[in-house]
Motif scaffolding. Structure first.
Motif, PDB file in Angstrom:
ATOM      1  N   ALA A  24       0.635  -1.130  -0.128  1.00  0.00           N
ATOM      2  CA  ALA A  24       0.376  -0.191  -0.037  1.00  0.00           C
ATOM      3  C   ALA A  24       0.730   1.134   0.382  1.00  0.00           C
ATOM      4  CB  ALA A  24      -0.883  -0.298   1.411  1.00  0.00           C
ATOM      5  N   ILE A  25       1.973   1.089   0.682  1.00  0.00           N
ATOM      6  CA  ILE A  25       2.893   2.034   0.402  1.00  0.00           C
ATOM      7  C   ILE A  25       3.533   3.059  -0.680  1.00  0.00           C
ATOM      8  CG2 ILE A  25       5.281   3.373   1.862  1.00  0.00           C
ATOM      9  CD1 ILE A  25       4.434   2.120   4.208  1.00  0.00           C
ATOM     10  N   THR A  26       4.025   1.580  -1.180  1.00  0.00           N
ATOM     11  CA  THR A  26       4.356   2.066  -2.237  1.00  0.00           C
ATOM     12  C   THR A  26       3.521   2.537  -3.312  1.00  0.00           C
ATOM     13  OG1 THR A  26       5.720  -0.263  -2.313  1.00  0.00           O
ATOM     14  CG2 THR A  26       5.358  -0.037  -4.758  1.00  0.00           C
ATOM     15  N   MET A  27       2.076   1.374  -3.710  1.00  0.00           N
ATOM     16  CA  MET A  27       0.871   2.466  -4.308  1.00  0.00           C
ATOM     17  C   MET A  27       0.961   3.682  -4.452  1.00  0.00           C
ATOM     18  SD  MET A  27       0.416   0.420  -6.645  1.00  0.00           S
ATOM     19  CE  MET A  27       2.398  -0.363  -6.866  1.00  0.00           C
ATOM     20  N   LEU A  40       5.056  21.205 -13.828  1.00  0.00           N
ATOM     21  CA  LEU A  40       6.891  20.210 -14.195  1.00  0.00           C
ATOM     22  C   LEU A  40       8.110  21.264 -13.740  1.00  0.00           C
ATOM     23  CD1 LEU A  40       7.511  17.795 -13.502  1.00  0.00           C
ATOM     24  CD2 LEU A  40       8.136  17.948 -15.740  1.00  0.00           C
ATOM     25  N   THR A  41       8.758  21.519 -12.507  1.00  0.00           N
ATOM     26  CA  THR A  41       9.982  22.301 -11.938  1.00  0.00           C
ATOM     27  C   THR A  41      11.004  21.327 -11.723  1.00  0.00           C
ATOM     28  OG1 THR A  41       9.520  22.291  -9.725  1.00  0.00           O
ATOM     29  CG2 THR A  41       8.326  23.427 -11.192  1.00  0.00           C
ATOM     30  N   THR A  42      12.095  21.706 -11.673  1.00  0.00           N
ATOM     31  CA  THR A  42      13.496  20.553 -11.107  1.00  0.00           C
ATOM     32  C   THR A  42      12.971  20.302 -10.274  1.00  0.00           C
ATOM     33  OG1 THR A  42      14.765  22.142 -12.964  1.00  0.00           O
ATOM     34  CG2 THR A  42      15.589  20.683 -11.473  1.00  0.00           C
ATOM     35  N   GLU A  43      12.790  20.937  -9.562  1.00  0.00           N
ATOM     36  CA  GLU A  43      12.625  19.851  -8.046  1.00  0.00           C
ATOM     37  C   GLU A  43      11.362  19.024  -7.712  1.00  0.00           C
ATOM     38  OE1 GLU A  43      14.490  20.865  -4.993  1.00  0.00           O
ATOM     39  OE2 GLU A  43      16.366  21.912  -6.501  1.00  0.00           O
ATOM     40  N   SER A  44      10.714  19.335  -9.107  1.00  0.00           N
ATOM     41  CA  SER A  44       9.367  18.188  -8.523  1.00  0.00           C
ATOM     42  C   SER A  44       9.627  17.254  -8.802  1.00  0.00           C
ATOM     43  CB  SER A  44       8.598  18.650  -8.649  1.00  0.00           C
ATOM     44  OG  SER A  44       8.205  19.610 -10.440  1.00  0.00           O
ATOM     45  N   ALA A  45      10.447  17.515  -9.951  1.00  0.00           N
ATOM     46  CA  ALA A  45      11.295  16.087 -10.773  1.00  0.00           C
ATOM     47  C   ALA A  45      12.004  15.455  -9.969  1.00  0.00           C
ATOM     48  CB  ALA A  45      11.665  16.749 -12.126  1.00  0.00           C
ATOM     49  N   ARG A  46      13.275  16.147  -8.992  1.00  0.00           N
ATOM     50  CA  ARG A  46      14.012  15.000  -8.338  1.00  0.00           C
ATOM     51  C   ARG A  46      12.857  15.044  -6.845  1.00  0.00           C
ATOM     52  NH1 ARG A  46      18.136  20.090  -7.920  1.00  0.00           N
ATOM     53  NH2 ARG A  46      18.963  19.587  -9.602  1.00  0.00           N
ATOM     54  N   SER A  47      12.163  15.676  -6.384  1.00  0.00           N
ATOM     55  CA  SER A  47      10.878  14.323  -6.179  1.00  0.00           C
ATOM     56  C   SER A  47      10.291  13.537  -6.547  1.00  0.00           C
ATOM     57  CB  SER A  47       9.835  15.883  -4.869  1.00  0.00           C
ATOM     58  OG  SER A  47      10.432  16.726  -4.624  1.00  0.00           O
ATOM     59  N   TYR A  48      10.097  13.639  -7.193  1.00  0.00           N
ATOM     60  CA  TYR A  48       9.182  12.554  -8.322  1.00  0.00           C
ATOM     61  C   TYR A  48      10.280  11.698  -7.836  1.00  0.00           C
ATOM     62  CZ  TYR A  48       7.028   9.353 -11.294  1.00  0.00           C
ATOM     63  OH  TYR A  48       6.455   8.880 -11.155  1.00  0.00           O
ATOM     64  N   LEU A  49      11.542  11.646  -8.532  1.00  0.00           N
ATOM     65  CA  LEU A  49      12.020  10.213  -8.539  1.00  0.00           C
ATOM     66  C   LEU A  49      12.993  10.396  -7.411  1.00  0.00           C
ATOM     67  CD1 LEU A  49      15.145  12.060 -11.141  1.00  0.00           C
ATOM     68  CD2 LEU A  49      13.653  10.492 -11.573  1.00  0.00           C
ATOM     69  N   LEU A  50      13.236  11.130  -6.651  1.00  0.00           N
ATOM     70  CA  LEU A  50      13.132   9.904  -4.555  1.00  0.00           C
ATOM     71  C   LEU A  50      11.984   9.767  -4.772  1.00  0.00           C
ATOM     72  CD1 LEU A  50      14.752  10.416  -2.390  1.00  0.00           C
ATOM     73  CD2 LEU A  50      13.398  12.570  -1.601  1.00  0.00           C
ATOM     74  N   PHE A  51      11.022   9.864  -4.941  1.00  0.00           N
ATOM     75  CA  PHE A  51       9.379   9.304  -4.216  1.00  0.00           C
ATOM     76  C   PHE A  51       9.737   7.931  -5.362  1.00  0.00           C
ATOM     77  CE2 PHE A  51       6.508  12.893  -3.534  1.00  0.00           C
ATOM     78  CZ  PHE A  51       7.183  12.556  -1.614  1.00  0.00           C
ATOM     79  N   ASP A  52      10.272   7.341  -6.518  1.00  0.00           N
ATOM     80  CA  ASP A  52      10.657   6.692  -6.833  1.00  0.00           C
ATOM     81  C   ASP A  52      11.274   5.917  -6.470  1.00  0.00           C
ATOM     82  OD1 ASP A  52       9.863   4.738  -9.458  1.00  0.00           O
ATOM     83  OD2 ASP A  52      11.850   5.603 -10.300  1.00  0.00           O
ATOM     84  N   ASP A  53      12.612   5.885  -5.819  1.00  0.00           N
ATOM     85  CA  ASP A  53      13.431   5.299  -4.734  1.00  0.00           C
ATOM     86  C   ASP A  53      12.796   4.360  -3.881  1.00  0.00           C
ATOM     87  OD1 ASP A  53      15.220   5.947  -7.249  1.00  0.00           O
ATOM     88  OD2 ASP A  53      16.096   7.800  -5.801  1.00  0.00           O
ATOM     89  N   TRP A  56      10.596   1.872  -4.940  1.00  0.00           N
ATOM     90  CA  TRP A  56      10.904   0.179  -5.327  1.00  0.00           C
ATOM     91  C   TRP A  56      11.340  -0.469  -3.704  1.00  0.00           C
ATOM     92  CZ3 TRP A  56      10.685  -2.364  -9.432  1.00  0.00           C
ATOM     93  CH2 TRP A  56      10.009  -1.517 -10.708  1.00  0.00           C
ATOM     94  N   PHE A  57      11.430   0.336  -2.723  1.00  0.00           N
ATOM     95  CA  PHE A  57      12.421  -0.114  -2.276  1.00  0.00           C
ATOM     96  C   PHE A  57      11.456  -0.775  -0.596  1.00  0.00           C
ATOM     97  CE2 PHE A  57      12.735  -0.242   3.117  1.00  0.00           C
ATOM     98  CZ  PHE A  57      13.999  -0.755   3.384  1.00  0.00           C
ATOM     99  N   LEU A  59       8.499  -1.769  -2.709  1.00  0.00           N
ATOM    100  CA  LEU A  59       7.818  -2.471  -3.124  1.00  0.00           C
ATOM    101  C   LEU A  59       8.961  -3.690  -2.570  1.00  0.00           C
ATOM    102  CD1 LEU A  59       5.732  -4.565  -5.372  1.00  0.00           C
ATOM    103  CD2 LEU A  59       8.036  -3.270  -7.290  1.00  0.00           C
ATOM    104  N   GLY A  60       9.987  -3.318  -2.730  1.00  0.00           N
ATOM    105  CA  GLY A  60      10.869  -5.126  -2.588  1.00  0.00           C
ATOM    106  C   GLY A  60      10.581  -5.274  -0.917  1.00  0.00           C
ATOM    107  N   THR A  61      10.966  -4.620  -0.124  1.00  0.00           N
ATOM    108  CA  THR A  61      10.108  -5.023   0.836  1.00  0.00           C
ATOM    109  C   THR A  61       8.789  -6.084   1.515  1.00  0.00           C
ATOM    110  OG1 THR A  61      11.430  -2.989   2.328  1.00  0.00           O
ATOM    111  CG2 THR A  61       9.372  -4.150   3.001  1.00  0.00           C
ATOM    112  N   SER A  62       7.721  -5.383   0.670  1.00  0.00           N
ATOM    113  CA  SER A  62       6.903  -6.168  -0.173  1.00  0.00           C
ATOM    114  C   SER A  62       6.525  -7.191   0.161  1.00  0.00           C
ATOM    115  CB  SER A  62       5.519  -5.374  -0.425  1.00  0.00           C
ATOM    116  OG  SER A  62       5.373  -5.517  -1.562  1.00  0.00           O
ATOM    117  N   GLY A  63       7.125  -7.547  -1.060  1.00  0.00           N
ATOM    118  CA  GLY A  63       8.320  -9.483  -1.729  1.00  0.00           C
ATOM    119  C   GLY A  63       8.888 -10.011  -0.297  1.00  0.00           C
ATOM    120  N   VAL A  64       9.490  -9.075  -0.063  1.00  0.00           N
ATOM    121  CA  VAL A  64       9.832 -10.296   1.452  1.00  0.00           C
ATOM    122  C   VAL A  64       8.717 -10.643   2.129  1.00  0.00           C
ATOM    123  CG1 VAL A  64      11.356  -9.687   3.741  1.00  0.00           C
ATOM    124  CG2 VAL A  64      12.417  -8.950   1.007  1.00  0.00           C
ATOM    125  N   GLY A  65       7.575  -9.613   2.295  1.00  0.00           N
ATOM    126  CA  GLY A  65       6.683  -9.985   3.152  1.00  0.00           C
ATOM    127  C   GLY A  65       5.782 -10.758   2.708  1.00  0.00           C
TER     128      GLY A  65
END
Length: 130
Positions: A24-27, A40-53, A56-57, A59-65
């Motif tokens: 649920a946190i991944t979604m 869309l600004t550079t800062e919002s794009a960086r924030s989006y990439l941070l959320f994306d990272d 993925w973390f 999602l990997g944790t949910s797979g372990v669960g």
């Protein structure tokens, strides 16, 4: 014995809870930045990439669960005699493969197990009735 019954229950409870919470946190991480997209600004794009990272973390944790849950249910099913030995080993293999969710194979493993477990419950549900 009672200790043997505790392990599958603990794996199923902890694994299932970790799977649901972190999936649920991944979604949320992957969809929340898309809700407000005025400009869309550079800062919002960086924030989006941070959320994306982080997504993925989580999602990997949910797979372990999911893997822990699948292994726990497979152990319980074997000890209760609800499945043949070959199906137990398939469940263990899918549980271990679920640990590789980041490698994309794991998602197929836990989705396949969820469909198979649901079908088995529908097909063999009469064994669970009193």
């Amino acid at each position: 014995g009672p200790l043997g019954d505790l392990l599958p229950r603990a794996l199923t409870l902890v694994g299932g809870t970790v799977f649901i919470v972190f999936f649920a946190i991944t979604m949320l991480f992957w969809s929340a930045p898309l809700i407000e997209n005025d400009d869309l600004t550079t800062e919002s794009a960086r924030s989006y990439l941070l959320f994306d990272d982080f997504g993925w973390f989580t999602l990997g944790t949910s797979g372990v669960g999911a893997g822990l849950m699948i292994i726990g249910v497979s152990l319980a099913g074997r000890s209760l005699g609800w499945m043949p030995p070959w199906l137990f080993w398939v469940g263990i293999a899918l549980g271990l493969a679920s640990f590789a969710t980041i490698a994309f194979l794991g998602m197929f493993a836990w989705v396949a197990w969820l469909f198979a477990a649901g079908a088995l419950l529908l097909w063999r549900g009469d064994r669970l009735q009193a």
